[in-house]
Design a protein around this motif. Sequence first.
Motif: not given
Length: 98
Positions: A40, A44-47, A49-50, A53
């Motif tokens: 991934d 990106t913000i999602e990446g 945060l993942r 996590s």
Amino acid sequence: MTDDQAHRHSRFDDELVGLDPDDPDAQAFAAHLDRMQRCDPAFTIEGSLRGVSEFAEGSNRAGGLRWLVAVLVVCLILAGVLFTAWDTLGNLMNWLTR
């Protein structure tokens, strides 16, 4: 078995030959393989945060010295963020008092 677990098992059939698909250890191994081969975008913000996590989940599973190193890394990151915020606020206050 969920669809995600079935998808993981179908992706890694060659690596999981001879293992029981309902075995929790085999499912954990398939999840590990999935994390290792996931590509991934991390910019990106999602990446991001993942990634945080996954770091938190991994440090929760770790014990002993690895857990201590993970806590030290988090503390150093927080110290850097606090120092940067304090320095920025100080520069802002100096600029406003001129």
